[in-house]
Design a protein around this motif. Structure first.
Motif, PDB file in Angstrom:
ATOM      1  N   LYS A 156      20.575-113.649 -30.725  1.00  0.00           N
ATOM      2  CA  LYS A 156      21.228-114.084 -28.721  1.00  0.00           C
ATOM      3  C   LYS A 156      21.901-113.087 -28.318  1.00  0.00           C
ATOM      4  N   ASN A 157      23.311-113.489 -29.633  1.00  0.00           N
ATOM      5  CA  ASN A 157      24.794-112.710 -29.186  1.00  0.00           C
ATOM      6  C   ASN A 157      24.942-111.332 -29.108  1.00  0.00           C
ATOM      7  N   ILE A 158      24.848-110.591 -29.959  1.00  0.00           N
ATOM      8  CA  ILE A 158      24.945-109.415 -30.029  1.00  0.00           C
ATOM      9  C   ILE A 158      23.604-108.603 -30.202  1.00  0.00           C
ATOM     10  N   ASN A 159      22.098-108.732 -29.881  1.00  0.00           N
ATOM     11  CA  ASN A 159      21.342-108.342 -29.970  1.00  0.00           C
ATOM     12  C   ASN A 159      20.721-107.734 -30.740  1.00  0.00           C
ATOM     13  N   CYS A 160      20.773-108.575 -32.451  1.00  0.00           N
ATOM     14  CA  CYS A 160      20.665-108.105 -33.547  1.00  0.00           C
ATOM     15  C   CYS A 160      20.322-109.026 -34.496  1.00  0.00           C
ATOM     16  N   MET A 213      32.110-115.747 -38.421  1.00  0.00           N
ATOM     17  CA  MET A 213      31.334-116.183 -38.445  1.00  0.00           C
ATOM     18  C   MET A 213      30.753-117.558 -37.371  1.00  0.00           C
ATOM     19  N   SER A 214      30.122-117.044 -36.876  1.00  0.00           N
ATOM     20  CA  SER A 214      29.781-118.554 -35.890  1.00  0.00           C
ATOM     21  C   SER A 214      28.756-118.481 -36.544  1.00  0.00           C
ATOM     22  N   CYS A 215      28.661-120.413 -36.206  1.00  0.00           N
ATOM     23  CA  CYS A 215      27.360-121.423 -36.301  1.00  0.00           C
ATOM     24  C   CYS A 215      27.103-121.086 -37.858  1.00  0.00           C
ATOM     25  N   LEU A 251      38.511-117.460 -22.214  1.00  0.00           N
ATOM     26  CA  LEU A 251      38.549-117.073 -21.084  1.00  0.00           C
ATOM     27  C   LEU A 251      37.001-115.760 -21.210  1.00  0.00           C
ATOM     28  N   GLN A 252      36.376-115.891 -22.035  1.00  0.00           N
ATOM     29  CA  GLN A 252      35.285-115.109 -21.711  1.00  0.00           C
ATOM     30  C   GLN A 252      33.748-115.016 -21.065  1.00  0.00           C
ATOM     31  N   ASN A 253      34.447-116.579 -21.374  1.00  0.00           N
ATOM     32  CA  ASN A 253      32.788-117.807 -20.203  1.00  0.00           C
ATOM     33  C   ASN A 253      33.271-117.969 -18.928  1.00  0.00           C
ATOM     34  N   PRO A 284      32.514-105.442 -31.688  1.00  0.00           N
ATOM     35  CA  PRO A 284      31.004-105.375 -32.256  1.00  0.00           C
ATOM     36  C   PRO A 284      30.659-104.228 -32.484  1.00  0.00           C
ATOM     37  N   ASN A 285      31.003-102.809 -32.055  1.00  0.00           N
ATOM     38  CA  ASN A 285      30.348-101.657 -32.932  1.00  0.00           C
ATOM     39  C   ASN A 285      31.429-100.602 -32.450  1.00  0.00           C
ATOM     40  N   LEU A 286      31.103 -99.246 -32.869  1.00  0.00           N
ATOM     41  CA  LEU A 286      31.720 -98.148 -33.444  1.00  0.00           C
ATOM     42  C   LEU A 286      32.542 -98.061 -31.463  1.00  0.00           C
ATOM     43  N   ASP A 289      32.760-123.184 -36.480  1.00  0.00           N
ATOM     44  CA  ASP A 289      31.728-124.501 -35.233  1.00  0.00           C
ATOM     45  C   ASP A 289      31.638-123.956 -34.143  1.00  0.00           C
ATOM     46  N   THR A 290      30.708-122.979 -33.785  1.00  0.00           N
ATOM     47  CA  THR A 290      30.699-122.295 -32.834  1.00  0.00           C
ATOM     48  C   THR A 290      29.628-122.960 -31.114  1.00  0.00           C
ATOM     49  N   ILE A 291      28.890-124.748 -31.977  1.00  0.00           N
ATOM     50  CA  ILE A 291      28.965-125.156 -30.658  1.00  0.00           C
ATOM     51  C   ILE A 291      29.686-126.506 -31.502  1.00  0.00           C
ATOM     52  N   PRO A 305      43.132-116.190 -24.707  1.00  0.00           N
ATOM     53  CA  PRO A 305      42.798-115.337 -23.937  1.00  0.00           C
ATOM     54  C   PRO A 305      41.841-114.758 -23.996  1.00  0.00           C
ATOM     55  N   ARG A 306      40.730-114.809 -25.010  1.00  0.00           N
ATOM     56  CA  ARG A 306      39.743-113.584 -25.396  1.00  0.00           C
ATOM     57  C   ARG A 306      38.886-115.011 -25.602  1.00  0.00           C
ATOM     58  N   ASP A 307      38.291-116.163 -26.565  1.00  0.00           N
ATOM     59  CA  ASP A 307      37.127-116.831 -26.644  1.00  0.00           C
ATOM     60  C   ASP A 307      37.719-117.946 -25.193  1.00  0.00           C
TER      61      ASP A 307
HETATM   62  C1  HMG Z   1      27.140-106.413 -28.868  1.00  0.00           C
HETATM   63  C2  HMG Z   1      27.008-105.491 -28.110  1.00  0.00           C
HETATM   64  C3  HMG Z   1      27.438-103.950 -27.047  1.00  0.00           C
HETATM   65  C4  HMG Z   1      25.422-104.975 -28.269  1.00  0.00           C
HETATM   66  O1  HMG Z   1      24.194-104.411 -27.262  1.00  0.00           O
HETATM   67  P1  HMG Z   1      22.846-103.594 -27.287  1.00  0.00           P
HETATM   68  O2  HMG Z   1      22.020-103.701 -25.492  1.00  0.00           O
HETATM   69  O3  HMG Z   1      21.972-103.731 -28.274  1.00  0.00           O
HETATM   70  O4  HMG Z   1      23.464-102.353 -27.118  1.00  0.00           O
HETATM   71  P2  HMG Z   1      23.108-100.922 -27.125  1.00  0.00           P
HETATM   72  O5  HMG Z   1      23.659 -99.960 -27.995  1.00  0.00           O
HETATM   73  O6  HMG Z   1      21.604-100.943 -26.738  1.00  0.00           O
HETATM   74  O7  HMG Z   1      24.425-100.064 -25.719  1.00  0.00           O
HETATM   75  C5  HMG Z   1      23.482-100.552 -24.638  1.00  0.00           C
HETATM   76  C6  HMG Z   1      24.790-100.401 -23.973  1.00  0.00           C
HETATM   77  O8  HMG Z   1      26.152-101.459 -23.599  1.00  0.00           O
HETATM   78  C7  HMG Z   1      26.979-100.655 -24.043  1.00  0.00           C
HETATM   79  N1  HMG Z   1      27.475-100.470 -25.262  1.00  0.00           N
HETATM   80  C8  HMG Z   1      27.543-100.749 -26.273  1.00  0.00           C
HETATM   81  N2  HMG Z   1      28.308-101.364 -26.915  1.00  0.00           N
HETATM   82  C9  HMG Z   1      29.217-100.984 -25.749  1.00  0.00           C
HETATM   83  C10 HMG Z   1      30.872-101.647 -26.325  1.00  0.00           C
HETATM   84  N3  HMG Z   1      31.155-102.011 -27.610  1.00  0.00           N
HETATM   85  N4  HMG Z   1      32.025-101.947 -25.516  1.00  0.00           N
HETATM   86  C11 HMG Z   1      31.157-101.447 -23.831  1.00  0.00           C
HETATM   87  N5  HMG Z   1      29.749-101.205 -23.499  1.00  0.00           N
HETATM   88  C12 HMG Z   1      29.178-100.789 -24.819  1.00  0.00           C
HETATM   89  C13 HMG Z   1      25.887 -98.962 -24.203  1.00  0.00           C
HETATM   90  O9  HMG Z   1      26.785 -97.910 -23.649  1.00  0.00           O
HETATM   91  C14 HMG Z   1      25.103 -98.824 -23.837  1.00  0.00           C
HETATM   92  O10 HMG Z   1      25.192 -99.153 -21.497  1.00  0.00           O
HETATM   93  P3  HMG Z   1      24.525 -98.165 -21.028  1.00  0.00           P
HETATM   94  O11 HMG Z   1      24.238 -97.231 -21.353  1.00  0.00           O
HETATM   95  O12 HMG Z   1      23.017 -99.476 -20.447  1.00  0.00           O
HETATM   96  O13 HMG Z   1      24.878 -98.298 -19.569  1.00  0.00           O
HETATM   97  C15 HMG Z   1      25.556-106.360 -26.861  1.00  0.00           C
HETATM   98  O14 HMG Z   1      24.921-107.667 -27.215  1.00  0.00           O
HETATM   99  C16 HMG Z   1      27.618-107.178 -26.432  1.00  0.00           C
HETATM  100  O15 HMG Z   1      28.691-107.179 -25.761  1.00  0.00           O
HETATM  101  N6  HMG Z   1      27.298-108.616 -26.618  1.00  0.00           N
HETATM  102  C17 HMG Z   1      29.014-109.799 -26.393  1.00  0.00           C
HETATM  103  C18 HMG Z   1      28.666-110.086 -27.205  1.00  0.00           C
HETATM  104  C19 HMG Z   1      29.951-111.302 -27.242  1.00  0.00           C
HETATM  105  O16 HMG Z   1      31.258-111.028 -26.701  1.00  0.00           O
HETATM  106  N7  HMG Z   1      29.754-112.740 -27.308  1.00  0.00           N
HETATM  107  C20 HMG Z   1      30.688-113.301 -27.636  1.00  0.00           C
HETATM  108  C21 HMG Z   1      31.654-113.658 -28.416  1.00  0.00           C
HETATM  109  S1  HMG Z   1      31.667-113.939 -30.089  1.00  0.00           S
HETATM  110  C22 HMG Z   1      31.955-115.782 -29.939  1.00  0.00           C
HETATM  111  O17 HMG Z   1      33.053-116.041 -28.785  1.00  0.00           O
HETATM  112  C23 HMG Z   1      32.025-116.615 -30.910  1.00  0.00           C
HETATM  113  C24 HMG Z   1      33.026-116.511 -31.780  1.00  0.00           C
HETATM  114  C25 HMG Z   1      33.885-115.111 -32.257  1.00  0.00           C
HETATM  115  O18 HMG Z   1      34.190-117.362 -30.914  1.00  0.00           O
HETATM  116  C26 HMG Z   1      33.406-117.144 -33.244  1.00  0.00           C
HETATM  117  C27 HMG Z   1      31.987-119.379 -32.705  1.00  0.00           C
HETATM  118  O19 HMG Z   1      32.998-119.273 -32.405  1.00  0.00           O
HETATM  119  O20 HMG Z   1      31.106-118.973 -33.057  1.00  0.00           O
END
Ligand code: HMG
Length: 302
Positions: A111-115, A142-144, A18-20, A82-84, A178-180, A14-16
């Protein structure tokens, strides 16, 4: 060899999974998928994420989905934060576990979380503390851990470093992802061994994407090290928005078939799971990514 007799599966579909998805999937369909997974015997389901809807629009209905689930006792519902800001939104929906998600690769972290990795740990630390104070369990993804779409091969030392940082901020268990899907058994074992320097085996799970068709082999390699927690995705759904070309997780149906064939218990009813996979595949209007599912459905039709 230490092969466990029972395995715990976490369905991340439902998360990983459908997210894409480019087509919006209605909240009611996501909720029905969760219901079908729990009816099939899944005891842990990764439901949604509290991330920026600009970054991942498909997860914007997190509250609707979480609040629409008829929760079953004994099932753990986890969400990504990802954050507070994400944690505070998630808290209203009372998940059983939150997941902070970092990467062993600097480029992927950006790329993923902008930090950077170091910045991500600074962001996660208060989230972990707040979750624990609220009585919510904490997992670290822990990705990648073997390869990165931007940096190429990732050595185990980087996984060792990230796992140590996760442990240092109080993360309770971690996923070796193993993300990719580029990993092969010995590389995956090296990533797991690096993680085991910081977390005991019961707190380590395998999360393997199947891009190169290696995920079941990697699952077996992890089992050989004694890993008994795995993440997988019903119907092999998925792909990460920040890992171009990566396919879904290994299909839960395929992992269950492998495990049951080895005499390993999962508590999952494979037929009911195939039905859950069929439900979402029909909704998405494409065949299931699970080979086991396709084979069993063909057999059912005689
Ligand atoms: C992490 C951030 C939020 C940083 O994003 P940012 O742009 O650096 O954050 P910011 O703090 O500068 O905030 C920018 C805007 O985002 C909003 N914001 C800030 N935080 C949130 C939040 N939590 N929920 C909702 N909104 C949020 C915030 O309010 C603001 O809104 P605006 O003023 O522009 O309207 C962004 O980069 C992001 O959302 N990234 C998405 C990451 C993601 O979901 N990736 C996929 C999941 S990871 C994955 O799939 C891998 C995994 C886990 O399955 C394992 C694997 O296989 O590797």
């Amino acid at each position: 060899m230490n092969i466990p007799s029972k395995v715990h599966l976490i369905d991340v579909g439902p998360r990983d999974g459908l997210q894409n998805e480019k087509q919006p999937v209605p909240a009611a369909v996501k909720i029905e998928l969760v219901h079908r997974l729990q009816a099939a015997g899944l005891k842990e389901i990764e439901v949604t994420s509290y991330v920026s809807p600009k970054w991942v629009p498909q997860m914007a209905d997190n509250h609707e989905v979480m609040s629409g689930i008829a929760r079953q006792t004994g099932v753990r519902y986890s969400v990504l934060t990802p954050n507070l800001k994400g944690f505070e939104a998630a808290l209203l929906d009372r998940p059983d576990e939150i997941v902070v998600f970092g990467a062993a690769s600097e480029a992927f972290s950006q790329k993923n979380i902008n930090c950077s990795i170091a910045e991500s740990i600074e962001r996660f630390a208060p989230v972990v503390a707040a979750a624990k104070a609220a009585g919510i369990a904490v997992r670290g993804a822990m990705s990648c851990t073997v390869g990165c779409p931007y940096e190429g091969e990732i050595p185990p030392e980087r996984v060792d470093y990230l796992a140590g940082l996760m442990k240092g901020i109080g993360v309770e268990r971690v996923d070796v992802a193993d993300t990719i899907g580029v990993g092969t058994p010995h590389k995956v074992q090296a990533a797991i061994e690096a993680t085991l320097k910081h977390f005991p085996i019961a707190q380590v799970s395998g999360h393997f994407h199947d891009t190169y068709g290696q995920a079941l082999s990697n699952t077996l390699a992890a089992l050989e090290l004694g890993v008994w927690n795995f993440q997988s995705s019903v119907a092999g759904l998925g792909g990460c928005p920040y890992a171009k070309g990566a396919t879904g997780n290994v299909a839960t149906e395929d992992v269950v078939y492998l495990l049951h064939g080895m005499g390993i218990e999962t508590g999952i009813d494979l037929d009911a799971l195939v039905d859950a996979g069929q439900f979402i595949s029909e909704h998405l209007n494409r065949p299931s990514g699970s080979r086991v599912s396709r084979a069993l459905l063909a057999k059912r039709q005689g």
